[in-house]
Design a protein around this motif. Structure first.
Motif, PDB file in Angstrom:
ATOM      1  N   GLY A 110      43.844  36.173  46.270  1.00  0.00           N
ATOM      2  CA  GLY A 110      42.573  36.110  46.979  1.00  0.00           C
ATOM      3  C   GLY A 110      41.755  34.904  46.533  1.00  0.00           C
ATOM      4  O   GLY A 110      41.173  34.185  47.354  1.00  0.00           O
ATOM      5  N   PHE A 143      31.367  38.734  44.896  1.00  0.00           N
ATOM      6  CA  PHE A 143      32.526  38.455  44.053  1.00  0.00           C
ATOM      7  C   PHE A 143      33.576  37.758  44.901  1.00  0.00           C
ATOM      8  O   PHE A 143      33.987  38.272  45.944  1.00  0.00           O
ATOM      9  CB  PHE A 143      33.121  39.733  43.448  1.00  0.00           C
ATOM     10  CG  PHE A 143      34.237  39.435  42.496  1.00  0.00           C
ATOM     11  CD1 PHE A 143      33.975  39.122  41.165  1.00  0.00           C
ATOM     12  CD2 PHE A 143      35.565  39.418  42.932  1.00  0.00           C
ATOM     13  CE1 PHE A 143      35.010  38.801  40.290  1.00  0.00           C
ATOM     14  CE2 PHE A 143      36.589  39.096  42.060  1.00  0.00           C
ATOM     15  CZ  PHE A 143      36.315  38.786  40.738  1.00  0.00           C
ATOM     16  N   GLY A 145      36.196  35.707  43.040  1.00  0.00           N
ATOM     17  CA  GLY A 145      37.345  35.347  42.213  1.00  0.00           C
ATOM     18  C   GLY A 145      36.939  34.602  40.960  1.00  0.00           C
ATOM     19  O   GLY A 145      35.772  34.294  40.749  1.00  0.00           O
ATOM     20  N   GLU A 195      30.955  38.227  51.546  1.00  0.00           N
ATOM     21  CA  GLU A 195      31.839  39.344  51.869  1.00  0.00           C
ATOM     22  C   GLU A 195      31.206  40.119  53.026  1.00  0.00           C
ATOM     23  O   GLU A 195      29.987  40.297  53.032  1.00  0.00           O
ATOM     24  CB  GLU A 195      31.964  40.287  50.668  1.00  0.00           C
ATOM     25  CG  GLU A 195      32.659  39.696  49.463  1.00  0.00           C
ATOM     26  CD  GLU A 195      32.139  40.309  48.161  1.00  0.00           C
ATOM     27  OE1 GLU A 195      32.679  41.316  47.723  1.00  0.00           O
ATOM     28  OE2 GLU A 195      31.166  39.770  47.601  1.00  0.00           O
ATOM     29  N   GLU A 200      32.910  44.400  44.708  1.00  0.00           N
ATOM     30  CA  GLU A 200      32.617  44.502  43.267  1.00  0.00           C
ATOM     31  C   GLU A 200      31.122  44.702  43.011  1.00  0.00           C
ATOM     32  O   GLU A 200      30.736  45.310  42.026  1.00  0.00           O
ATOM     33  CB  GLU A 200      33.063  43.223  42.544  1.00  0.00           C
ATOM     34  CG  GLU A 200      34.518  42.848  42.730  1.00  0.00           C
ATOM     35  CD  GLU A 200      35.457  43.751  41.963  1.00  0.00           C
ATOM     36  OE1 GLU A 200      36.529  44.045  42.492  1.00  0.00           O
ATOM     37  OE2 GLU A 200      35.101  44.168  40.840  1.00  0.00           O
ATOM     38  N   ASP A 228      34.632  36.673  53.528  1.00  0.00           N
ATOM     39  CA  ASP A 228      35.639  37.090  52.558  1.00  0.00           C
ATOM     40  C   ASP A 228      36.015  38.537  52.865  1.00  0.00           C
ATOM     41  O   ASP A 228      35.205  39.448  52.688  1.00  0.00           O
ATOM     42  CB  ASP A 228      35.075  36.936  51.138  1.00  0.00           C
ATOM     43  CG  ASP A 228      36.094  37.294  50.063  1.00  0.00           C
ATOM     44  OD1 ASP A 228      37.046  38.036  50.366  1.00  0.00           O
ATOM     45  OD2 ASP A 228      35.925  36.850  48.913  1.00  0.00           O
ATOM     46  N   ILE A 230      38.827  39.927  51.605  1.00  0.00           N
ATOM     47  CA  ILE A 230      39.908  40.200  50.662  1.00  0.00           C
ATOM     48  C   ILE A 230      39.954  41.676  50.271  1.00  0.00           C
ATOM     49  O   ILE A 230      41.019  42.282  50.201  1.00  0.00           O
ATOM     50  CB  ILE A 230      39.780  39.265  49.442  1.00  0.00           C
ATOM     51  CG1 ILE A 230      40.157  37.848  49.884  1.00  0.00           C
ATOM     52  CG2 ILE A 230      40.625  39.742  48.263  1.00  0.00           C
ATOM     53  CD1 ILE A 230      39.753  36.748  48.928  1.00  0.00           C
TER      54      ILE A 230
END
Ligand SMILES: Cc1ncc(COP(=O)(O)O)c(C=O)c1O
Length: 399
Positions: A110, A143, A145, A195, A200, A228, A230
């Motif tokens: 990711g 979050f 990465g 996101e 997270e 995002d 992921i």
């Protein structure tokens, strides 16, 4: 202690001596998995509502998936991106169909998908303006990465501080606060990354108004919108990608985790103005998109369709929602319940570390936290009502 118990201690001891200490692990050694359950070295069964952090969408040890992977293993693992391979074309076609995007680049994780997405935003603005120096807007509590680029757009000071200076020109807006995003846009801004559902950070879905507003800002100022997906993508929200729940399409999106159902594969995808921003030579990877990982992605996407996974997630997501609402109503310590489909979070009035640990060690229930006070529920997407009921019994006993 049983001999298996001694074996467990030996494994933990050996691992502690060799593995770099960036994790505080629970004292459990998992040995195998089946469906929605994991088994430790002593053969104890654990109900898994973490799915390896939202990865094992199809559950563990799926015979059809295993068959495909075994076949590919015996055929061709890796060739590099200097050549073509059929599984990459297969997986790419399926992924574009599912996402309504135009181009895909397969990555190993990711984090690397995020890196590529950020490069597209920068490259797009460079092509347009004929100069570098462009900036990105990211969100607080996000979050993306741990590599230096992805960390630069991760809105968590605790993760960032020791590793500065990070990527310059990243500004943080408040999630679900459109004015705070608008206030940060300037002539150098090239993109906005967020996101669709913050994972997270505590399972916070974007509000519809916010997502629409960010899309409009990107259109107005010719910015690249990166969503995002992921954690919240690949069916978890009840739609294939969470933005499809809102009908707000990004220019670039990132996906990973469940894409390979345990085989490490991610991707960044682009459409419209972002689809051809990067040129040959701008980006690359040795492993990314090799035949083995693409066979995994292709198989996962095929099985999603054949098994009507999205319909199942919607039904189970509603059931989980109702049961967690009931649970929240019966416990004053629960102060919030958020999420969509099979990505939901319960916020407690205290840190949840002890509950998560007790659930695992006493009740054999795998749960994971999201931030200090939130338990997140991200089970394999194939969970059933019985699994949800059993999970709630175990959670109750863990309090
Ligand atoms: C939203 C989001 N983006 C990016 C990442 C990083 O993905 P990976 O750990 O595969 O590099 C994660 C991982 O948890 C994530 O949840």
């Amino acid at each position: 202690m049983t001999s298996d118990g001694m074996e467990k201690d030996r494994v933990i001891d050996r691992a502690e001596r060799v593995l770099y200490k960036t994790y505080n692990r629970f004292p459990v050694v998992f040995d195998r998995g089946e469906g929605v359950c994991l088994y430790d070295l002593e053969g104890n069964e654990y109900l898994d509502f973490g799915a390896g952090i939202a990865v094992m969408a199809l559950g563990y040890n799926d015979p059809e998936y295993n068959l495909e992977m075994g076949e590919q293993l015996g055929k061709l693992l890796h060739i590099s991106n200097l050549f073509y391979n059929e599984p990459a074309a297969d997986a790419g076609e399926r992924l574009l169909r599912a996402s309504q995007m135009e181009r895909v680049f397969f990555t190993n994780s990711g984090t690397e998908a995020v890196e590529g997405a950020l490069k597209i935003a920068k490259r797009y603005a460079y092509n347009r303006d004929g100069r570098g120096g462009h900036e990105i807007i990211a969100m607080e509590h996000s979050f993306h990465g741990r590599s230096l680029g992805a960390l630069s757009v991760t809105g968590n000071d605790h993760y960032r501080e020791p590793f500065g200076p990070l990527l310059p020109g990243v500004r943080f807006a408040r999630f679900n606060d459109l004015d705070s995003v608008r206030a940060l846009v300037n002539d150098n801004t090239c993109g906005i990354i967020m996101e669709t559902i913050q994972g997270e950070g505590g399972i916070y879905p974007a509000s519809e108004e916010f997502l629409r507003g960010v899309r409009a800002l990107c259109d107005e100022h010719d910015l690249v919108l990166i969503l995002d997906e992921i954690q919240c993508g690949m069916g978890r929200s009840g739609s294939m990608f969470a933005w499809q729940e809102y009908g707000v399409k990004p220019d670039v999106m990132t996906v990973a985790k469940a894409l390979g159902n345990g085989v490490p594969v991610g991707a960044f995808l682009a459409c419209g103005k972002a689809a051809d921003a990067m040129k040959p030579g701008d980006h690359g990877t040795t492993y990314g998109g090799n035949p083995f990982v693409c066979r995994a992605a292709d198989t996962v996407l095929r099985l999603f369709e054949e098994r009507h996974i999205l319909e199942h997630v919607r039904i189970m997501g509603t059931y989980l929602w109702e049961r967690l609402e009931e649970f929240a109503g019966n416990h004053e310590c629960v102060v919030g319940h958020r999420g969509k489909g099979l990505i939901q979070g319960l916020e407690f009035d205290r840190p949840v570390g002890d509950i998560v640990s007790k659930a695992l060690l006493d009740q054999r229930l795998v749960l994971i936290s999201a931030g200090a006070n939130v338990i997140r529920f991200v089970p394999p997407l194939v969970v059933t009502q019985d699994h949800v009921d059993l999970m709630l019994e175990k959670l109750e006993a863990s309090l």
